[in-house]
Design an enzyme around this catalytic site. Structure first.
Site, mmCIF file in Angstrom:
data_model
loop_
_atom_site.group_PDB
_atom_site.id
_atom_site.type_symbol
_atom_site.label_atom_id
_atom_site.label_comp_id
_atom_site.label_asym_id
_atom_site.label_seq_id
_atom_site.Cartn_x
_atom_site.Cartn_y
_atom_site.Cartn_z
ATOM 1 N N GLU A 7 -4.912 1.498 2.891
ATOM 2 C CA GLU A 7 -4.719 0.453 3.896
ATOM 3 C C GLU A 7 -4.823 1.016 5.304
ATOM 4 O O GLU A 7 -5.348 0.368 6.207
ATOM 5 C CB GLU A 7 -3.353 -0.208 3.709
ATOM 6 C CG GLU A 7 -3.135 -1.453 4.571
ATOM 7 C CD GLU A 7 -2.570 -1.168 5.960
ATOM 8 O OE1 GLU A 7 -2.589 -2.064 6.822
ATOM 9 O OE2 GLU A 7 -2.090 -0.020 6.190
ATOM 10 N N GLU A 8 -4.337 2.239 5.494
ATOM 11 C CA GLU A 8 -4.343 2.836 6.830
ATOM 12 C C GLU A 8 -5.748 3.185 7.290
ATOM 13 O O GLU A 8 -5.954 3.516 8.449
ATOM 14 C CB GLU A 8 -3.464 4.090 6.843
ATOM 15 C CG GLU A 8 -1.995 3.852 6.489
ATOM 16 C CD GLU A 8 -1.250 3.020 7.518
ATOM 17 O OE1 GLU A 8 -1.857 2.701 8.571
ATOM 18 O OE2 GLU A 8 -0.077 2.689 7.281
ATOM 19 N N HIS A 52 5.091 5.094 12.034
ATOM 20 C CA HIS A 52 3.986 6.055 11.963
ATOM 21 C C HIS A 52 4.366 7.422 12.544
ATOM 22 O O HIS A 52 3.535 8.098 13.159
ATOM 23 C CB HIS A 52 2.746 5.525 12.677
ATOM 24 C CG HIS A 52 1.951 4.557 11.846
ATOM 25 N ND1 HIS A 52 0.711 4.081 12.219
ATOM 26 C CD2 HIS A 52 2.212 3.975 10.648
ATOM 27 C CE1 HIS A 52 0.248 3.251 11.301
ATOM 28 N NE2 HIS A 52 1.146 3.172 10.324
ATOM 29 N N HIS A 103 0.849 -1.198 0.000
ATOM 30 C CA HIS A 103 0.000 0.000 0.000
ATOM 31 C C HIS A 103 0.881 1.243 0.000
ATOM 32 O O HIS A 103 1.952 1.257 0.595
ATOM 33 C CB HIS A 103 -0.956 0.006 1.199
ATOM 34 C CG HIS A 103 -0.317 0.218 2.532
ATOM 35 N ND1 HIS A 103 -0.145 1.475 3.085
ATOM 36 C CD2 HIS A 103 0.189 -0.656 3.445
ATOM 37 C CE1 HIS A 103 0.431 1.364 4.272
ATOM 38 N NE2 HIS A 103 0.642 0.081 4.515
#
Length: 825
Positions: free
Chosen positions: A175-176, A278, A129
């Site tokens: 995806e997140e 992240h 992704h």
């Protein structure tokens, strides 16, 4: 360093640069050339900055770049025996996920189908992704995987022989946001029906080795393929069982393909340095060359093996049971069916019980009694150890020194053992008392040492039987910890009994235990590599207690077969005195604040994670009029230390502005998730996004079943959340989302997470509610809509920027603008 460009510059560059300006290297055979190309892809993807779903960076710039590179591959491979087909998908849908509902509209997928020119009936899927969370460039999660996939696509497309089966390379752009893009592909794309298996490339850290931490379900041929093809194997069924029991607060596209596509797969993830996962530090320069090379070598080899295999044509035929798998120091993968493992485990357990049963007929008639006494002593020592450890961990937390180990080398293992854990002293003290009792009864030191070896064997054997009975593939660990010590002991029985041979026995004994202990050490490293950074993202319970428990059990397990060496010595008082001194000194150092959890050191940052939302909240009554409105900076600490280290630097953020849950409002009256313990609300001016939420009730009608159907239309930013809270006596009977059956997220609330890409139409939905027998003054239901501005001009405000500048360098405040509107009906 990557040169920073404006969005206009990047858009112009993407249009003006010819396809040959960035040649894609041939394959990973020429490592320097291949790595150079992969890193260029990585830097180009990350150079646009964070790529949240719905942003121009994600939906236009990154998509255009990937399409250019794919088109170049298609052009140069056109004369080969395989064909390349490209499809850009913009799916829309909704589904149940992890207790709530996620809904999406026009998210981005780039699907590339590589197959023989004659066509293929069966497809392998490779997934990465390219979207990111807000405020992170996402080099490791997951741009590097997409860069590697471009290289692998080029390599396979230029093979001189046709593939046996086809392969779809899916570059997914959402995806997140609860894995929406992968759901859109596997449930809606026409190619999905031909997919037989998949490989998912992910990250829970930044660089390092990529770990196979999930396979299957129940398709041992996949791990066998990895075993035979991977050039640098790194796999553990222990990681799989930890992850699938949700001990790690994370998820991947693996779940979507498994649950919604009913296809087996392999889940790989970079796991090292999760401290900066992240965050703004997830940049290309932190991903080592070796990590990229390893990933490319492995993925290319495994994919090539699978698309040439017979098993892919009918994977269901090879679906029989789980697999025990693990690597030995990254050199070779050991894999065998779980039912074979069960047989091995029980044979090992039977051999152990026979060994102990035979000793019951020893001339010393009290062996059973002594074994029972020693076993009780060991279990007692373990309980005393664990309780002591937890008590000390709580004391450290109450002193305000929580997470002191976060910035220490080796994750604070040594201080944690001696301070937060202090486990060796309580471990040895009950044992020493029991040993003294044995010695008073005339039992020799050698016999005491052998007795404690038997106790360790018995306890590990008990763990082996328990794990096996509960069908845990991780049972191979206690199996190794029983089989090798038992075999070594039997082979060295003569040396153990001879006086003057203690040194020879010790050396040979440790050599015999080398394999299980080295493997056990690698597993412990894996656990610490994953869990320690994760504890910096948990704010609901003391992380010191968790780490204390992990390190305590590690100490107990490591010491189990070496305790009897201690009793070959004449006394343990010097050992206890030494451990006590170290424990006391380190506890004093921790109490005095000598260890600080965080650092902004560029070579190894350990940031404190904080989320800050400049939000405006507006509550409407039954008549549609505004009942209340307020605005402020809503601050959440992502770890357990709260704001104790921030308050001295920013005095306004203190306990006087802590806020609690407002029970009469959906999701406590806040626009996102947050625990009651870690919420701070600092008043600030109202926010006025240029793209405000437009929430409209289109219709309200009674049905023939006595329910009330409410239909809504919402326009707003790319990320919104809908919260529904029926009032007392009312209940939801059906709705537009998922399969139509409402699913509670919390005790009496429903949660729907919505995301859309570019040019999405208005969000329309409905739900039916069974009204209460007597409607109260607050109506049937409270409906709240929250909006989140993760990118663009609406992401920032003057007050937000001023606050961000005041945070220390060792903090990572992830910030954006949000709104919360509540209505009653």
């Amino acid at each position: 360093m990557v040169e920073k460009l404006t969005l206009n510059d990047l858009a112009t560059a993407l249009v003006d640069i010819p396809a040959v300006s960035m040649p894609i290297p041939r394959i990973f055979a020429d490592s320097l050339y291949a790595l150079s190309g992969t890193r260029k892809h990585l830097e180009r993807i990350t150079s646009v900055g964070p790529r949240p779903v719905g942003s121009r960076e994600n939906e236009v710039l990154t998509v255009n770049f990937l399409l250019e590179q794919i088109e170049h591959i298609k052009t140069i491979s056109a004369s080969g025996p395989n064909s390349v087909t490209v499809d850009v998908q913009r799916p829309t849908g909704s589904y149940k996920f992890l207790g709530g509902i996620t809904s999406y509209c026009k998210v981005s997928n780039i699907a590339v189908r590589l197959e023989p020119k004659a066509g293929a009936q069966h497809l392998m899927l490779a997934n990465c992704h390219f979207d990111t969370v807000a405020n992170s460039p996402g080099a490791s999660d997951d741009a590097v995987s997409c860069a590697v996939m471009l290289e692998v696509l080029h390599s396979l497309a230029n093979l001189s022989t046709p593939l046996r089966h086809g392969v779809v390379f899916l570059f997914n752009g959402a995806e997140e946001t609860m894995q929406q893009a992968s759901h859109g592909f596997i449930t809606q794309h026409p190619w999905a029906k031909q997919v037989r298996a998949f490989i998912n490339l992910e990250a829970v850290g930044v660089g390092g080795k990529e770990l196979v931490f999930q396979t299957g379900p129940e398709n041992p041929w996949l791990i066998q393929a990895y075993k035979h093809a991977a050039k640098h194997p790194f796999a553990s069924v222990v990681g799989q069982e930890i992850f699938q029991r949700r001990l790690i607060p994370s998820d991947t596209d693996f779940r979507i393909y498994r649950d919604f596509g009913n296809i087996p797969g392999i889940d790989l993830a970079f796991i090292e340095n999760g401290f900066i996962y992240h965050t703004k530090y997830d940049t290309p320069d932190r991903i080592l060359t070796d990590s990229i090379q390893r990933a490319g070598d492995n993925i290319l080899a495994v994919l090539k093996h699978l698309v040439m295999s017979e098993e892919l044509a009918d994977s269901s035929e090879y679906r029989h049971g789980n697999t025990v798998f693990f690597d030995l120091l990254g050199m070779v993968v050991v894999a065998y069916p779980a039912h074979v493992g069960t047989i091995i485990n029980y044979i090992t357990a039977i051999a152990t019980f026979l060994y102990l049963f035979k000793k019951c007929f020893h001339p010393r008639c009290c062996y059973v009694k002594e074994l029972a006494c020693a076993t009780v002593a060991v279990i007692l020592s373990w309980l005393v150890t664990l309780l002591t450890v937890i008590f000390v961990a709580f004391v450290v937390s109450l002193m305000g020194r929580s997470m002191f180990w976060y910035d220490l080398p080796l994750y604070g293992f040594s201080p944690a053992v001696n301070v937060t854990q202090g486990s060796s002293m309580p471990l040895l003290t009950p044992l020493t008392l029991c040993v003294c009792l044995f010695l008073l009864q005339g039992v020799r030191h050698l016999e005491v040492g052998e007795l404690y070896f038997d106790v360790s064997l018995l306890l590990w054997c008990g763990a082996l039987v328990y794990f096996t009975a509960h069908s845990l593939c991780s049972a191979y660990v206690p199996m190794l910890m029983v089989a090798f010590p038992l075999a070594t002991k039997l082979l060295l029985a003569r040396e153990f009994k001879l006086r003057g041979k203690e040194t020879r026995y010790s050396v040979l004994y440790q050599l015999g235990l080398a394999l299980p202990y080295v493997h056990f050490m690698s597993l412990i490293w894996l656990v610490f590599e994953i869990f320690t950074p994760t504890l910096g993202r948990i704010n609901t319970y003391p992380p010191d207690v968790v780490l204390a428990t992990i390190v305590t059990f590690t100490t107990l397990f490591f010491s189990s077969f070496f305790l009897h060496f201690i009793y070959l010595a004449r006394s343990t008082k010097w050992l206890l005195a030494g451990l006590g001194t170290v424990f006391t000194v380190l506890l004093l150092l921790v109490s005095c604040g000598m260890f600080f959890p965080y650092t902004a050191d560029p070579s190894g940052p350990r940031p404190k994670r904080v989320s800050i939302q400049h939000t405006t909240r507006i509550v409407h009554g039954l008549d549609g009029q505004v009942e209340s409105r307020d605005s402020g900076l809503w601050i959440n600490s992502c770890d357990y230390t709260g704001m104790q280290h921030i308050t001295p630097i920013i005095p306004e953020i203190n306990d006087t502005i802590k806020t609690n849950c407002q029970e009469d409002r959906p999701f406590c009256g806040f626009p996102w998730f947050g625990s009651d313990k870690n919420n701070w609300y600092l008043p600030a001016p109202e926010v006025f996004p240029k793209s405000p939420v437009e929430f409209q009730l289109l219709s309200k009608e009674e049905t023939k079943w006595g329910t009330v159907r409410l239909t809504f239309e919402v326009k707003g930013p790319s990320h919104m959340s809908l919260y529904l809270m029926p009032h007392r006596g009312a209940s939801l009977s059906s709705w537009w989302f998922g399969d139509g059956t409402p699913q509670l997220y919390l005790a009496r609330e429903y949660f729907i997470f919505y995301t859309h890409g570019l040019d999405a139409p208005a969000w329309n939905f409905w739900f039916q509610i069974q009204p209460p027998n007597e409607e109260g003054p607050e109506g049937m239901i409270s409906v709240a809509i929250s909006s989140h501005y993760y990118f663009g001009e609406d992401q920032r405000t003057v007050q937000l920027d001023d606050m961000l500048q005041r945070f220390p360098k060792w903090a990572f405040p992830s910030s954006w603008v949000s709104t919360y509107h509540m209505y009653r009906y």
